[in-house]
Design an enzyme around this catalytic site. Sequence first.
Site, PDB file in Angstrom:
ATOM      1  N   ASP A  43      -1.275  -9.402  -2.526  1.00  0.00           N
ATOM      2  CA  ASP A  43      -1.217 -10.622  -3.341  1.00  0.00           C
ATOM      3  C   ASP A  43       0.147 -10.725  -4.038  1.00  0.00           C
ATOM      4  OD1 ASP A  43      -1.654  -8.531  -5.097  1.00  0.00           O
ATOM      5  OD2 ASP A  43      -3.280  -9.517  -6.209  1.00  0.00           O
ATOM      6  N   SER A  44       0.991  -9.695  -3.886  1.00  0.00           N
ATOM      7  CA  SER A  44       2.386  -9.796  -4.316  1.00  0.00           C
ATOM      8  C   SER A  44       3.065 -10.960  -3.597  1.00  0.00           C
ATOM      9  CB  SER A  44       3.142  -8.492  -4.026  1.00  0.00           C
ATOM     10  OG  SER A  44       3.004  -8.120  -2.671  1.00  0.00           O
ATOM     11  N   ASP A  82      -5.357  -7.960   0.320  1.00  0.00           N
ATOM     12  CA  ASP A  82      -5.780  -7.915  -1.078  1.00  0.00           C
ATOM     13  C   ASP A  82      -6.828  -8.978  -1.359  1.00  0.00           C
ATOM     14  OD1 ASP A  82      -4.464  -5.839  -2.386  1.00  0.00           O
ATOM     15  OD2 ASP A  82      -2.727  -7.058  -2.952  1.00  0.00           O
ATOM     16  N   LYS A 112      -8.547  -4.793   0.003  1.00  0.00           N
ATOM     17  CA  LYS A 112      -8.162  -3.926  -1.113  1.00  0.00           C
ATOM     18  C   LYS A 112      -8.554  -4.580  -2.428  1.00  0.00           C
ATOM     19  CE  LYS A 112      -3.655  -3.011  -2.161  1.00  0.00           C
ATOM     20  NZ  LYS A 112      -3.521  -3.642  -3.474  1.00  0.00           N
ATOM     21  N   GLU A 114      -8.562  -4.002  -6.816  1.00  0.00           N
ATOM     22  CA  GLU A 114      -8.013  -3.270  -7.950  1.00  0.00           C
ATOM     23  C   GLU A 114      -9.135  -2.865  -8.904  1.00  0.00           C
ATOM     24  OE1 GLU A 114      -4.931  -5.555  -9.866  1.00  0.00           O
ATOM     25  OE2 GLU A 114      -3.799  -5.805  -8.007  1.00  0.00           O
ATOM     26  N   GLU A 181      -0.570   3.203  -8.041  1.00  0.00           N
ATOM     27  CA  GLU A 181       0.673   2.490  -8.359  1.00  0.00           C
ATOM     28  C   GLU A 181       1.218   2.898  -9.719  1.00  0.00           C
ATOM     29  OE1 GLU A 181       0.595  -1.744  -7.702  1.00  0.00           O
ATOM     30  OE2 GLU A 181       2.391  -2.090  -8.892  1.00  0.00           O
TER      31      GLU A 181
HETATM   32  N1  LIG Z   1       8.400  -7.643  -5.581  1.00  0.00           N
HETATM   33  C1  LIG Z   1       7.351  -6.946  -5.963  1.00  0.00           C
HETATM   34  N2  LIG Z   1       7.347  -5.609  -5.786  1.00  0.00           N
HETATM   35  C2  LIG Z   1       6.279  -4.873  -6.188  1.00  0.00           C
HETATM   36  O1  LIG Z   1       6.310  -3.629  -5.998  1.00  0.00           O
HETATM   37  C3  LIG Z   1       5.172  -5.544  -6.766  1.00  0.00           C
HETATM   38  C4  LIG Z   1       5.210  -6.928  -6.906  1.00  0.00           C
HETATM   39  N3  LIG Z   1       6.313  -7.620  -6.523  1.00  0.00           N
HETATM   40  N4  LIG Z   1       4.162  -7.634  -7.406  1.00  0.00           N
HETATM   41  C5  LIG Z   1       2.896  -6.966  -7.565  1.00  0.00           C
HETATM   42  C6  LIG Z   1       3.109  -5.627  -8.068  1.00  0.00           C
HETATM   43  C7  LIG Z   1       3.679  -5.633  -9.473  1.00  0.00           C
HETATM   44  N5  LIG Z   1       4.482  -4.452  -9.461  1.00  0.00           N
HETATM   45  C8  LIG Z   1       5.361  -4.081 -10.465  1.00  0.00           C
HETATM   46  C9  LIG Z   1       6.086  -5.013 -11.126  1.00  0.00           C
HETATM   47  C10 LIG Z   1       6.995  -4.654 -12.098  1.00  0.00           C
HETATM   48  C11 LIG Z   1       7.155  -3.324 -12.434  1.00  0.00           C
HETATM   49  C12 LIG Z   1       8.150  -2.956 -13.479  1.00  0.00           C
HETATM   50  O2  LIG Z   1       8.836  -3.796 -13.988  1.00  0.00           O
HETATM   51  N6  LIG Z   1       8.274  -1.664 -13.805  1.00  0.00           N
HETATM   52  C13 LIG Z   1       9.308  -1.185 -14.707  1.00  0.00           C
HETATM   53  C14 LIG Z   1       8.957   0.181 -15.244  1.00  0.00           C
HETATM   54  C15 LIG Z   1       8.042   0.080 -16.404  1.00  0.00           C
HETATM   55  C16 LIG Z   1       8.074   1.304 -17.256  1.00  0.00           C
HETATM   56  O3  LIG Z   1       9.077   2.036 -17.219  1.00  0.00           O
HETATM   57  O4  LIG Z   1       7.092   1.497 -17.978  1.00  0.00           O
HETATM   58  C17 LIG Z   1      10.638  -1.072 -13.971  1.00  0.00           C
HETATM   59  O5  LIG Z   1      11.659  -1.152 -14.626  1.00  0.00           O
HETATM   60  O6  LIG Z   1      10.608  -0.886 -12.734  1.00  0.00           O
HETATM   61  C18 LIG Z   1       6.411  -2.372 -11.768  1.00  0.00           C
HETATM   62  C19 LIG Z   1       5.517  -2.749 -10.783  1.00  0.00           C
HETATM   63  C20 LIG Z   1       4.410  -3.786  -8.193  1.00  0.00           C
HETATM   64  N7  LIG Z   1       4.066  -4.840  -7.289  1.00  0.00           N
HETATM   65  C1  LIG Z   2       2.195  -3.384  -4.312  1.00  0.00           C
HETATM   66  C2  LIG Z   2       1.013  -3.357  -3.402  1.00  0.00           C
HETATM   67  C3  LIG Z   2       0.230  -2.085  -3.513  1.00  0.00           C
HETATM   68  C4  LIG Z   2       0.135  -4.545  -3.635  1.00  0.00           C
HETATM   69  O1  LIG Z   2      -0.964  -4.501  -4.113  1.00  0.00           O
HETATM   70  C5  LIG Z   2       0.695  -5.845  -3.266  1.00  0.00           C
HETATM   71  O2  LIG Z   2       1.715  -5.909  -2.536  1.00  0.00           O
HETATM   72  O3  LIG Z   2       0.119  -6.850  -3.666  1.00  0.00           O
HETATM   73 MG   LIG Z   3      -1.679  -6.424  -4.720  1.00  0.00          MG
END
Ligand SMILES: Nc1nc(=O)c2c([nH]1)NC[C@@H]1CN(c3ccc(C(=O)N[C@@H](CCC(=O)O)C(=O)O)cc3)CN21
Ligand SMILES: CC(C)C(=O)C(=O)O
Ligand SMILES: [Mg+2]
Length: 279
Positions: A43-44, A82, A112, A114, A181
Site C-alpha cells: 500500500d506504499s 497489502d 499482508k 498489519e 519493519e
Molecule cells: N517510499 C517508501 N518507502 C518505504 O519504505 C515505505 C513507504 N514509502 N511507505 C510505507 C512505509 C512507511 N515507511 C517509513 C516511512 C518513513 C520512515 C522514516 O522517516 N524513518 C526515519 C527514522 C525514524 C527514527 O529514527 O525514529 C528516517 O529518517 O528514516 C520509516 C519508514 C516504510 N514504508
Molecule cells: C514497506 C512494505 C513492507 C510495505 O508494507 C509496503 O510497501 O506497503
Molecule cells: Mg504496506
Amino acid sequence: MKTVKSLAQMKQNKEKIVMMTAYDYPSAVLCEQAGMDLILVGDSLGMVVLGYETTIPVTVDEMIYHTKTVRRGAASTFVVTDMPFMSYHGSIDTTLDNARRIMQESGASAVKLEGGGKIAETVKRLTDSGVPVMGHLGLTPQSVGVEGGYKVHGKQRKEAEALIEDAKKLEQSGAFAIVLECVPQQLAEIASEALQIPVIGIGAGAGADGQVLVYHDIVGYGSHHVPKFVKKYGEISPVILDALTSYKQEVKNGTFPAQEHSFTMKEEELPTLYGGKER
Ligand SMILES: Nc1nc(=O)c2c([nH]1)NC[C@@H]1CN(c3ccc(C(=O)N[C@@H](CCC(=O)O)C(=O)O)cc3)CN21
Ligand SMILES: CC(C)C(=O)C(=O)O
Ligand SMILES: [Mg+2]
C-alpha cells in the site's frame, strides 16, 4: 513460483528470501526478470505512485487494480498484496469478502495485514478459509495517525517482548511469514530465531530471514523522502528528467522528429492530393 512451503524451506536452509515491491506492469516484469522470490504490491503505492502523504487513503479497489497489472507482468512470481487501511477491522464478513476479492479479482498469491495479537483471530479466519497471510509488525504505517509519525519500534525491553509475543501469536494463527519493519537489528535476529516462519526485515538489520524494500526507493525514482534504512542501487530520476528535457528542447528547436522518425509516400502519389495540379 515460490510457495509457502518452499519459503519455509528456504529459512530452514538459511537461504535469504528477497522481496521487492512492484505496483505496475513494467516494474513487475523487471522484478520477475531479476528473480525476486516474492513481489509485494504494497500500500506504499499510495505514497510512491499515487502521491498521497501516507498509506491511509489507499482502497481495496486500488490494491486490486495495481495487483492485476503486477500479475500480468509477473505470472510466475508469488505476489503478496497489502490489505489496505481498515479493510480487515470491520465485521469478519467484510474482512473475508475484501480478502476474497483481492485473491479472486487480482490474482494475488497471499495478503499482508498489519498488526499483532489484536488481529490474530482475523488471521486465523483467513488462513482457515484458504487465504495465505503474511503478518507485519514493528512500524505499521497504517497506524501513523495513532502513533503520530514513523519511528523505530521495540527499542525498549517491554516493547520488544510484546513484539515477540505478537509475532508468536501470528505464527500460531497460521501466518506463513512476517514483515518486521523499523526495529533494532538485535530484535529482528531474536524474532527470526524464535519463529519457525520466515521473518522478512525492512530497516531491521541483517539478522532477518529475508529483506524487503520499496522499488522506487532502490532505483531512485521519485521525489519522495527515502527512509534511512534504504540503500539506493540506482538513480533513475535524473535519467528520465534528462530524456524529457531533451525531447522538449528538440521539439521546440525543430530537431525532432528527424527523417528517421517520419513516414514518406511515393512521389507519384503526390499530385492527386493537390487536385491534380503539380505542387
Ligand atoms: N517510499 C517508501 N518507502 C518505504 O519504505 C515505505 C513507504 N514509502 N511507505 C510505507 C512505509 C512507511 N515507511 C517509513 C516511512 C518513513 C520512515 C522514516 O522517516 N524513518 C526515519 C527514522 C525514524 C527514527 O529514527 O525514529 C528516517 O529518517 O528514516 C520509516 C519508514 C516504510 N514504508
Ligand atoms: C514497506 C512494505 C513492507 C510495505 O508494507 C509496503 O510497501 O506497503
Ligand atoms: Mg504496506
